[in-house]
Design an enzyme around this catalytic site. Structure first.
Site, short mmCIF file in Angstrom:
data_model
loop_
_atom_site.label_atom_id
_atom_site.label_comp_id
_atom_site.label_asym_id
_atom_site.label_seq_id
_atom_site.Cartn_x
_atom_site.Cartn_y
_atom_site.Cartn_z
CD GLN A 258 -3.29 -4.49 6.45
OE1 GLN A 258 -3.20 -3.52 5.70
NE2 GLN A 258 -3.91 -5.60 6.09
CG ASP B 187 -9.79 -0.23 4.50
OD1 ASP B 187 -9.58 -0.41 3.29
OD2 ASP B 187 -9.02 -0.59 5.41
CE LYS C 147 -3.80 -2.48 2.11
NZ LYS C 147 -4.46 -2.93 3.35
#
Ligand code: NAP
Length: 284
Positions: free
Chosen positions: A97, A120, A53
């Site tokens: 994460q 997200d 990422k």
């Protein structure tokens, strides 16, 4: 039957080029999109994802800020960091994460992220907005699948779409995006009776169950479109999807490979959401 390969790697690369140009334009106004990536603990897979990422961000000119916290980080410390990132004007998107170490409450942590920085799209506010058909951010994996279908000129309207898997990050939001685009949607899971028969009715079959080569050709109708979200390791340790590609591709009209299908699209959509957040924060 010859199939059309739905090449996510290629589309993601094209999207990144377009996004680089967008970021360049913002830079001309001294605006730099910023993504905070928070990782807690030492999960090796999480480390690989975070590194990828960060590399993606660099490629398009998004500034990434990594916050690597030790395994023993307390919930209070993590929530404190998120509060600070919510307030920080250099940060447009916050990504935590997952999975987090067991003593940390993932739901509580996600709820703490400001919805306008929740790139997200896991925060209940954004989940709700998706449900009522006006998402600010769509979750990256399902949104990436929609982009892939759109790019291949596959109109989902009226089609029978079967989704295997009902997780909050893939199956359920995938169903919502498909439904909003007028597909007729069936969601399956481990309790579904005769999964094979249900899948065989699909014009579009999306598998997100996480079992290597589980979907064989007898789950698939001739001419179906097959989207393989799964990322697994097979007995030889090779990365493979949920779909038995050599067999299923013989029957499919179009199919995603693994790797190189949905995975790169997920990553591209994270960048897209971060740029969107940046535009929102700068009222563009
Ligand atoms: P998850 O939370 O473990 O959910 C798996 C789903 O599959 C569950 O709903 C489960 O049913 C269902 N399932 C399991 N075995 C089944 C069976 N034999 N028949 C029917 N349904 C079955 O997984 P996830 O997070 O959604 O991820 C799914 C897969 O996608 C994994 O391989 C993951 O690595 C991959 N993934 C890929 C990307 C990407 O970017 N390509 C992104 C996210 C995830 P129950 O609900 O009844 O247990």
């Amino acid at each position: 039957m010859s199939y059309k390969l739905l090449d996510g790697k290629d589309l993601a690369a094209r999207m990144k080029k377009t996004m680089s140009k967008e970021v360049e334009k913002l830079a001309a106004e001294a605006i730099v999109p910023g993504l905070a990536v928070v990782i807690a603990g030492n999960d090796p897979a999480s480390r690989i994802y975070v590194n990828m990422k960060k590399k993606d961000c660099e490629e398009v000119g998004i500034k990434s800020f990594e916050y690597a916290l030790p395994e023993e980080t307390s919930e209070e410390e993590l929530l404190g960091l998120i509060d600070a990132l919510n307030q920080d004007s250099a940060i447009d998107g916050i990504l935590v994460q997952l999975p987090l170490p067991e003593h940390l409450d993932e739901a509580k942590v996600i709820r703490r992220i400001s919805p306008d920085k929740d790139v997200d799209a896991f925060h209940p506010f954004n989940v709700g907005e998706l449900m009522i058909g006006r998402p600010i951010f769509a979750p990256c994996t399902p949104a990436g699948v929609m982009e892939l279908l759109k790019d291949a000129n596959i109109d989902v309207a009226g089609k029978n779409c079967v989704i295997a898997g009902r997780s909050n990050i893939v199956g359920k939001p995938m169903a919502m995006l498909m439904l909003h685009d007028n597909a007729t949607v069936t969601i399956c899971h481990s309790q579904t009776r005769d999964l094979k028969a249900v899948c065989k009715e699909a014009d579009i079959l999306i598998s997100a169950i996480g079992r290597a080569d589980f979907i064989t050709d007898d789950y698939v109708k001739e001419g179906a479109i097959i989207i393989d979200v799964g990322i697994n390791r097979n007995a030889e340790g090779k990365v493979t999807g949920d779909v038995d590609f050599p067999k299923v591709s013989k029957k499919a009209f179009a199919i995603t490979p693994v790797p190189g299908g949905v995975g790169p699209m997920t990553r591209a959509m994270l960048l897209k959401n971060t740029i969107k957040a940046c535009n929102m924060h700068n009222k563009k």
